[in-house]
Design a protein around this motif. Structure first.
Motif, PDB file in Angstrom:
ATOM      1  N   PRO A 167      23.452   7.123  31.926  1.00  0.00           N
ATOM      2  CA  PRO A 167      24.179   6.806  30.689  1.00  0.00           C
ATOM      3  C   PRO A 167      25.335   5.850  30.987  1.00  0.00           C
ATOM      4  CG  PRO A 167      24.619   9.071  31.407  1.00  0.00           C
ATOM      5  CD  PRO A 167      23.904   8.369  32.520  1.00  0.00           C
ATOM      6  N   LYS A 168      25.560   4.914  30.106  1.00  0.00           N
ATOM      7  CA  LYS A 168      26.615   3.917  30.329  1.00  0.00           C
ATOM      8  C   LYS A 168      27.981   4.469  29.901  1.00  0.00           C
ATOM      9  CE  LYS A 168      23.566  -0.025  29.738  1.00  0.00           C
ATOM     10  NZ  LYS A 168      23.080  -1.023  28.801  1.00  0.00           N
ATOM     11  N   GLN A 169      29.027   3.815  30.414  1.00  0.00           N
ATOM     12  CA  GLN A 169      30.420   4.113  30.053  1.00  0.00           C
ATOM     13  C   GLN A 169      30.787   5.585  30.248  1.00  0.00           C
ATOM     14  OE1 GLN A 169      30.506   2.277  26.053  1.00  0.00           O
ATOM     15  NE2 GLN A 169      32.006   0.873  26.912  1.00  0.00           N
ATOM     16  N   THR A 170      30.446   6.104  31.411  1.00  0.00           N
ATOM     17  CA  THR A 170      30.808   7.489  31.736  1.00  0.00           C
ATOM     18  C   THR A 170      31.474   7.508  33.107  1.00  0.00           C
ATOM     19  OG1 THR A 170      28.767   8.049  32.929  1.00  0.00           O
ATOM     20  CG2 THR A 170      28.725   8.300  30.517  1.00  0.00           C
ATOM     21  N   TYR A 171      31.932   8.693  33.509  1.00  0.00           N
ATOM     22  CA  TYR A 171      32.554   8.848  34.820  1.00  0.00           C
ATOM     23  C   TYR A 171      31.568   8.623  35.968  1.00  0.00           C
ATOM     24  CZ  TYR A 171      36.632  11.088  32.585  1.00  0.00           C
ATOM     25  OH  TYR A 171      37.751  11.368  31.830  1.00  0.00           O
ATOM     26  N   ARG A 172      30.277   8.425  35.648  1.00  0.00           N
ATOM     27  CA  ARG A 172      29.301   8.198  36.714  1.00  0.00           C
ATOM     28  C   ARG A 172      29.626   6.928  37.497  1.00  0.00           C
ATOM     29  NH1 ARG A 172      27.593  11.018  32.736  1.00  0.00           N
ATOM     30  NH2 ARG A 172      26.009  12.650  32.897  1.00  0.00           N
ATOM     31  N   ASN A 173      30.273   5.979  36.828  1.00  0.00           N
ATOM     32  CA  ASN A 173      30.673   4.779  37.563  1.00  0.00           C
ATOM     33  C   ASN A 173      32.095   4.318  37.194  1.00  0.00           C
ATOM     34  OD1 ASN A 173      29.777   3.867  34.981  1.00  0.00           O
ATOM     35  ND2 ASN A 173      29.473   1.799  35.790  1.00  0.00           N
ATOM     36  N   ARG A 174      32.922   5.276  36.748  1.00  0.00           N
ATOM     37  CA  ARG A 174      34.321   4.909  36.476  1.00  0.00           C
ATOM     38  C   ARG A 174      35.246   6.087  36.775  1.00  0.00           C
ATOM     39  NH1 ARG A 174      35.504   2.747  31.002  1.00  0.00           N
ATOM     40  NH2 ARG A 174      33.530   1.725  31.317  1.00  0.00           N
ATOM     41  N   VAL A 193      23.948  -3.016  38.742  1.00  0.00           N
ATOM     42  CA  VAL A 193      22.957  -4.067  38.489  1.00  0.00           C
ATOM     43  C   VAL A 193      22.310  -3.801  37.143  1.00  0.00           C
ATOM     44  CG1 VAL A 193      20.775  -5.064  39.295  1.00  0.00           C
ATOM     45  CG2 VAL A 193      22.550  -4.433  40.946  1.00  0.00           C
ATOM     46  N   LYS A 194      22.230  -4.819  36.315  1.00  0.00           N
ATOM     47  CA  LYS A 194      21.609  -4.671  34.987  1.00  0.00           C
ATOM     48  C   LYS A 194      20.157  -4.243  35.166  1.00  0.00           C
ATOM     49  CE  LYS A 194      25.064  -6.388  32.407  1.00  0.00           C
ATOM     50  NZ  LYS A 194      26.141  -6.074  33.332  1.00  0.00           N
ATOM     51  N   GLY A 195      19.806  -3.138  34.527  1.00  0.00           N
ATOM     52  CA  GLY A 195      18.462  -2.604  34.686  1.00  0.00           C
ATOM     53  C   GLY A 195      17.461  -3.309  33.787  1.00  0.00           C
ATOM     54  N   SER A 196      16.196  -3.002  33.984  1.00  0.00           N
ATOM     55  CA  SER A 196      15.180  -3.526  33.069  1.00  0.00           C
ATOM     56  C   SER A 196      15.256  -2.704  31.791  1.00  0.00           C
ATOM     57  CB  SER A 196      13.807  -3.394  33.709  1.00  0.00           C
ATOM     58  OG  SER A 196      13.592  -2.047  34.065  1.00  0.00           O
ATOM     59  N   LYS A 197      14.397  -2.982  30.834  1.00  0.00           N
ATOM     60  CA  LYS A 197      14.460  -2.264  29.560  1.00  0.00           C
ATOM     61  C   LYS A 197      14.085  -0.790  29.717  1.00  0.00           C
ATOM     62  CE  LYS A 197      13.899  -6.277  26.651  1.00  0.00           C
ATOM     63  NZ  LYS A 197      12.964  -7.202  26.063  1.00  0.00           N
ATOM     64  N   VAL A 198      13.350  -0.497  30.771  1.00  0.00           N
ATOM     65  CA  VAL A 198      12.987   0.901  31.019  1.00  0.00           C
ATOM     66  C   VAL A 198      14.238   1.630  31.511  1.00  0.00           C
ATOM     67  CG1 VAL A 198      11.474   2.428  32.348  1.00  0.00           C
ATOM     68  CG2 VAL A 198      10.703   0.130  31.723  1.00  0.00           C
ATOM     69  N   ILE A 239      24.316  -0.678  42.809  1.00  0.00           N
ATOM     70  CA  ILE A 239      25.658  -1.237  42.633  1.00  0.00           C
ATOM     71  C   ILE A 239      25.572  -2.761  42.672  1.00  0.00           C
ATOM     72  CG2 ILE A 239      27.965  -1.409  43.670  1.00  0.00           C
ATOM     73  CD1 ILE A 239      27.534   1.391  44.847  1.00  0.00           C
ATOM     74  N   SER A 240      26.313  -3.411  41.796  1.00  0.00           N
ATOM     75  CA  SER A 240      26.379  -4.875  41.791  1.00  0.00           C
ATOM     76  C   SER A 240      27.565  -5.341  42.647  1.00  0.00           C
ATOM     77  CB  SER A 240      26.544  -5.383  40.358  1.00  0.00           C
ATOM     78  OG  SER A 240      26.853  -6.767  40.374  1.00  0.00           O
ATOM     79  N   TYR A 241      27.300  -6.348  43.465  1.00  0.00           N
ATOM     80  CA  TYR A 241      28.373  -6.945  44.269  1.00  0.00           C
ATOM     81  C   TYR A 241      28.590  -8.406  43.876  1.00  0.00           C
ATOM     82  CZ  TYR A 241      28.091  -2.696  47.055  1.00  0.00           C
ATOM     83  OH  TYR A 241      28.107  -1.374  47.445  1.00  0.00           O
ATOM     84  N   ASP A 242      28.314  -8.722  42.610  1.00  0.00           N
ATOM     85  CA  ASP A 242      28.482 -10.099  42.131  1.00  0.00           C
ATOM     86  C   ASP A 242      29.937 -10.553  42.209  1.00  0.00           C
ATOM     87  OD1 ASP A 242      25.821 -10.278  41.681  1.00  0.00           O
ATOM     88  OD2 ASP A 242      25.910 -10.078  39.500  1.00  0.00           O
ATOM     89  N   PHE A 243      30.863  -9.611  42.075  1.00  0.00           N
ATOM     90  CA  PHE A 243      32.269  -9.950  42.329  1.00  0.00           C
ATOM     91  C   PHE A 243      32.855  -8.838  43.208  1.00  0.00           C
ATOM     92  CE2 PHE A 243      32.981  -6.997  38.882  1.00  0.00           C
ATOM     93  CZ  PHE A 243      34.257  -6.491  39.089  1.00  0.00           C
ATOM     94  N   ASN A 244      33.996  -9.125  43.805  1.00  0.00           N
ATOM     95  CA  ASN A 244      34.541  -8.202  44.814  1.00  0.00           C
ATOM     96  C   ASN A 244      35.328  -7.054  44.179  1.00  0.00           C
ATOM     97  OD1 ASN A 244      35.360  -7.018  47.180  1.00  0.00           O
ATOM     98  ND2 ASN A 244      36.201  -8.867  48.087  1.00  0.00           N
TER      99      ASN A 244
END
Length: 204
Positions: free
Chosen positions: A38-45, A62-67, A76-81
């Motif tokens: 689920p987005k916008q939860t303590y899972r990644n904040r 990393v942006k997931g596919s539609k599934v 995890i995305s490392y596109d920025f530091n």
């Protein structure tokens, strides 16, 4: 199938309430591995106390596919530091706390190494936090997704929300910037740890 105990999600530097629940239900604590992320939860904040009040530290994924992606497969995305930003924020917010320097070397590697999956990263941090808090318990992990569990299982997967106002009762402890914004409830466990040190477990 889990038959008793409590089921918790896997969070990033979880809030104080998470450890209160974990401490309450150990050793029968299960961690959800197979839910859809689920987005916008303590899972990644995580929320910490900055000079300007509450500050959210967000681990980009990393942006997931539609599934829908199971939590254990989220990368995890490392596109920025973001690691540098999180570590600089933790240093800026807690350098004046009583115990930050005491624990600094334990946390620093997490902001240098690159872990592929969010779940693994959070799991390693959770194991460190349990060790530093001196909470002795073995964590159990789900191996399939169940929407519902019997009443003997306390399902806490959606009980703690980063988006809702904090309603839990919490006894104040000293916080670095409380003279500016008062006591902030249910911040990340690192706020309690850096301010209270070895006394943190007694607080829980």
């Amino acid at each position: 199938m889990i038959e008793k105990g409590a089921l918790l999600p896997m969070f990033y530097l979880p809030p104080v309430e998470y450890f209160t629940q974990l401490n309450k239900y150990k050793p029968d604590v299960w961690i959800e591995r197979d839910e859809h992320f689920p987005k916008q939860t303590y899972r990644n904040r995580a929320n910490i106390y900055s000079p300007d009040g509450q500050l959210a530290l967000v681990v980009p994924v990393v942006k997931g596919s539609k599934v829908h992606t199971p939590t254990k497969d989220v990368k995890i995305s490392y596109d920025f530091n973001w690691q540098r930003m999180h570590w600089m924020s933790l240093q800026a917010c807690y350098r004046r706390s009583a115990y930050f320097e005491y624990y600094e070397a334990d946390f620093a590697p997490f902001y240098e190494q690159k872990t592929t999956h969010l779940f693994d990263y959070n799991q390693q941090l959770l194991e460190l936090l349990l060790r530093l808090l001196k909470i002795k318990t073995t964590l159990n992990y789900t191996n399939e997704y169940q929407a519902r569990y019997p009443e003997s299982v306390v399902d806490l997967r959606h009980a703690m929300s980063a988006k809702k106002d904090v309603t839990i009762e919490q006894k104040p402890y000293f916080q670095v910037f409380e003279e500016r914004n008062g006591f902030l409830k249910n911040l990340s466990i690192v706020d309690l740890l850096f301010n209270q040190g070895p006394q943190a477990v007694n607080y829980l």
